[in-house]
Design a protein around this motif. Sequence first.
Motif, PDB file in Angstrom:
ATOM      1  N   GLN A  33       0.833  -1.204   0.000  1.00  0.00           N
ATOM      2  CA  GLN A  33       0.000   0.000   0.000  1.00  0.00           C
ATOM      3  C   GLN A  33       0.868   1.255   0.000  1.00  0.00           C
ATOM      4  OE1 GLN A  33      -3.212   0.499  -0.616  1.00  0.00           O
ATOM      5  NE2 GLN A  33      -2.732   2.680  -0.506  1.00  0.00           N
ATOM      6  N   ALA A  34       1.955   1.231   0.762  1.00  0.00           N
ATOM      7  CA  ALA A  34       2.877   2.376   0.773  1.00  0.00           C
ATOM      8  C   ALA A  34       3.486   2.575  -0.615  1.00  0.00           C
ATOM      9  CB  ALA A  34       3.963   2.163   1.816  1.00  0.00           C
ATOM     10  N   ALA A  35       3.826   1.480  -1.271  1.00  0.00           N
ATOM     11  CA  ALA A  35       4.391   1.562  -2.623  1.00  0.00           C
ATOM     12  C   ALA A  35       3.387   2.180  -3.587  1.00  0.00           C
ATOM     13  CB  ALA A  35       4.821   0.177  -3.107  1.00  0.00           C
ATOM     14  N   VAL A  36       2.112   1.809  -3.460  1.00  0.00           N
ATOM     15  CA  VAL A  36       1.074   2.403  -4.310  1.00  0.00           C
ATOM     16  C   VAL A  36       1.088   3.919  -4.137  1.00  0.00           C
ATOM     17  CG1 VAL A  36      -1.426   2.650  -4.643  1.00  0.00           C
ATOM     18  CG2 VAL A  36      -0.434   0.369  -4.375  1.00  0.00           C
ATOM     19  N   GLU A  37       1.109   4.369  -2.888  1.00  0.00           N
ATOM     20  CA  GLU A  37       1.063   5.802  -2.607  1.00  0.00           C
ATOM     21  C   GLU A  37       2.303   6.522  -3.138  1.00  0.00           C
ATOM     22  OE1 GLU A  37      -0.042   6.695   1.485  1.00  0.00           O
ATOM     23  OE2 GLU A  37      -1.279   4.879   1.532  1.00  0.00           O
ATOM     24  N   ILE A  38       3.459   5.937  -2.923  1.00  0.00           N
ATOM     25  CA  ILE A  38       4.713   6.571  -3.367  1.00  0.00           C
ATOM     26  C   ILE A  38       4.801   6.554  -4.901  1.00  0.00           C
ATOM     27  CG2 ILE A  38       7.236   6.429  -3.329  1.00  0.00           C
ATOM     28  CD1 ILE A  38       6.083   7.418  -0.679  1.00  0.00           C
ATOM     29  N   PHE A  39       4.438   5.434  -5.528  1.00  0.00           N
ATOM     30  CA  PHE A  39       4.466   5.359  -6.995  1.00  0.00           C
ATOM     31  C   PHE A  39       3.491   6.375  -7.592  1.00  0.00           C
ATOM     32  CE2 PHE A  39       5.807   0.567  -7.273  1.00  0.00           C
ATOM     33  CZ  PHE A  39       7.071   0.901  -6.809  1.00  0.00           C
ATOM     34  N   ALA A  40       2.314   6.512  -6.979  1.00  0.00           N
ATOM     35  CA  ALA A  40       1.319   7.467  -7.491  1.00  0.00           C
ATOM     36  C   ALA A  40       1.824   8.896  -7.352  1.00  0.00           C
ATOM     37  CB  ALA A  40      -0.008   7.295  -6.752  1.00  0.00           C
ATOM     38  N   GLN A  41       2.514   9.160  -6.260  1.00  0.00           N
ATOM     39  CA  GLN A  41       2.992  10.514  -5.975  1.00  0.00           C
ATOM     40  C   GLN A  41       4.239  10.888  -6.778  1.00  0.00           C
ATOM     41  OE1 GLN A  41       4.773  11.046  -2.027  1.00  0.00           O
ATOM     42  NE2 GLN A  41       3.474  12.853  -1.762  1.00  0.00           N
ATOM     43  N   LYS A  42       5.212   9.975  -6.829  1.00  0.00           N
ATOM     44  CA  LYS A  42       6.509  10.305  -7.423  1.00  0.00           C
ATOM     45  C   LYS A  42       6.769   9.640  -8.768  1.00  0.00           C
ATOM     46  CE  LYS A  42       9.132  11.638  -3.512  1.00  0.00           C
ATOM     47  NZ  LYS A  42      10.490  11.741  -3.044  1.00  0.00           N
ATOM     48  N   GLY A  43       6.003   8.588  -9.061  1.00  0.00           N
ATOM     49  CA  GLY A  43       6.277   7.792 -10.252  1.00  0.00           C
ATOM     50  C   GLY A  43       7.220   6.653  -9.892  1.00  0.00           C
ATOM     51  N   TYR A  44       7.105   5.567 -10.636  1.00  0.00           N
ATOM     52  CA  TYR A  44       7.908   4.368 -10.357  1.00  0.00           C
ATOM     53  C   TYR A  44       9.405   4.653 -10.423  1.00  0.00           C
ATOM     54  CZ  TYR A  44      10.063  -0.175 -11.262  1.00  0.00           C
ATOM     55  OH  TYR A  44      10.884  -1.271 -11.225  1.00  0.00           O
ATOM     56  N   GLN A  45       9.837   5.361 -11.445  1.00  0.00           N
ATOM     57  CA  GLN A  45      11.280   5.598 -11.640  1.00  0.00           C
ATOM     58  C   GLN A  45      11.889   6.408 -10.505  1.00  0.00           C
ATOM     59  OE1 GLN A  45      13.182   4.187 -13.649  1.00  0.00           O
ATOM     60  NE2 GLN A  45      11.910   3.450 -15.321  1.00  0.00           N
ATOM     61  N   GLN A  46      11.158   7.388 -10.006  1.00  0.00           N
ATOM     62  CA  GLN A  46      11.689   8.287  -8.975  1.00  0.00           C
ATOM     63  C   GLN A  46      11.536   7.735  -7.553  1.00  0.00           C
ATOM     64  OE1 GLN A  46      13.433  10.949  -9.964  1.00  0.00           O
ATOM     65  NE2 GLN A  46      12.944  10.232 -12.022  1.00  0.00           N
ATOM     66  N   ALA A  47      10.656   6.766  -7.380  1.00  0.00           N
ATOM     67  CA  ALA A  47      10.399   6.216  -6.035  1.00  0.00           C
ATOM     68  C   ALA A  47      11.610   5.461  -5.516  1.00  0.00           C
ATOM     69  CB  ALA A  47       9.185   5.293  -6.088  1.00  0.00           C
ATOM     70  N   GLU A 106       2.122   2.949 -15.005  1.00  0.00           N
ATOM     71  CA  GLU A 106       3.413   2.281 -14.858  1.00  0.00           C
ATOM     72  C   GLU A 106       3.503   0.883 -15.465  1.00  0.00           C
ATOM     73  OE1 GLU A 106       5.700   4.147 -14.045  1.00  0.00           O
ATOM     74  OE2 GLU A 106       4.932   5.642 -12.645  1.00  0.00           O
ATOM     75  N   HIS A 107       2.388   0.343 -15.958  1.00  0.00           N
ATOM     76  CA  HIS A 107       2.408  -1.014 -16.518  1.00  0.00           C
ATOM     77  C   HIS A 107       3.451  -1.138 -17.636  1.00  0.00           C
ATOM     78  CE1 HIS A 107      -0.321  -4.695 -17.483  1.00  0.00           C
ATOM     79  NE2 HIS A 107       0.928  -5.023 -17.396  1.00  0.00           N
ATOM     80  N   ASN A 108       3.597  -0.084 -18.412  1.00  0.00           N
ATOM     81  CA  ASN A 108       4.560  -0.139 -19.518  1.00  0.00           C
ATOM     82  C   ASN A 108       6.009  -0.246 -19.049  1.00  0.00           C
ATOM     83  OD1 ASN A 108       2.760  -0.231 -21.617  1.00  0.00           O
ATOM     84  ND2 ASN A 108       2.664   1.984 -21.850  1.00  0.00           N
TER      85      ASN A 108
END
Length: 196
Positions: free
Chosen positions: A14-28, A109-111
């Motif tokens: 759940q934390a990863a969802v929030e961080i990925f949504a906020q910063k993007g996968y690459q920047q997290a 981020e699926h791509n």
Amino acid sequence: MRTKPDEKARKILQAAVEIFAQKGYQQAKISEIAKKAGVAHGSVYTYYKNKEELLYQMISAVWKQFSQKLHEISKAADLDPLQKIRKMVDATFDAFTGNPQLGFVVIKEHNELRKKGIDASKEEYLHLTKSFCRVYEQGVAEGFFNPGIKCETYFHFVFGGLYHIIHRWAYAPPSIDLEEAREQVQHYVQQSLLGG
């Protein structure tokens, strides 16, 4: 009181969802995810090999739940084929918009995984197609639907359009009225299946 392992894994996800949504996968960063989850940095690696696996698990979970829901709808004995189609459209919207942060991450981020040759949805997409075609075949057999449609091609076409609407919503939520889009898609799909 100690947190159960499965509860800790869920909190990390759940934390990863929030961080990925906020910063993007690459920047997290894993350290940010750990902090948000309230766990030690090393604990993340106890449950997930790396950031890529976190992304894979969240995307895979959404597609599995979505696939299961469409399977259940396709088998429902108390619904006629038209009702099943409407519920399938609803389930598609709900799968990606019911939890907006998670839906955004899955769409956006699926791509990242696909670029690496990893598809978290491939098997489930095949199941979705089968569920839809089961309903279509029932509709043809019961005289509801036009028998001249090639089911798999039709499903790819409709799902591609629907996914595009949800994709636009994920990037610019105010630009798409989801309820209006849902009703219009249900109407268009129903009319195209009934057409002679």
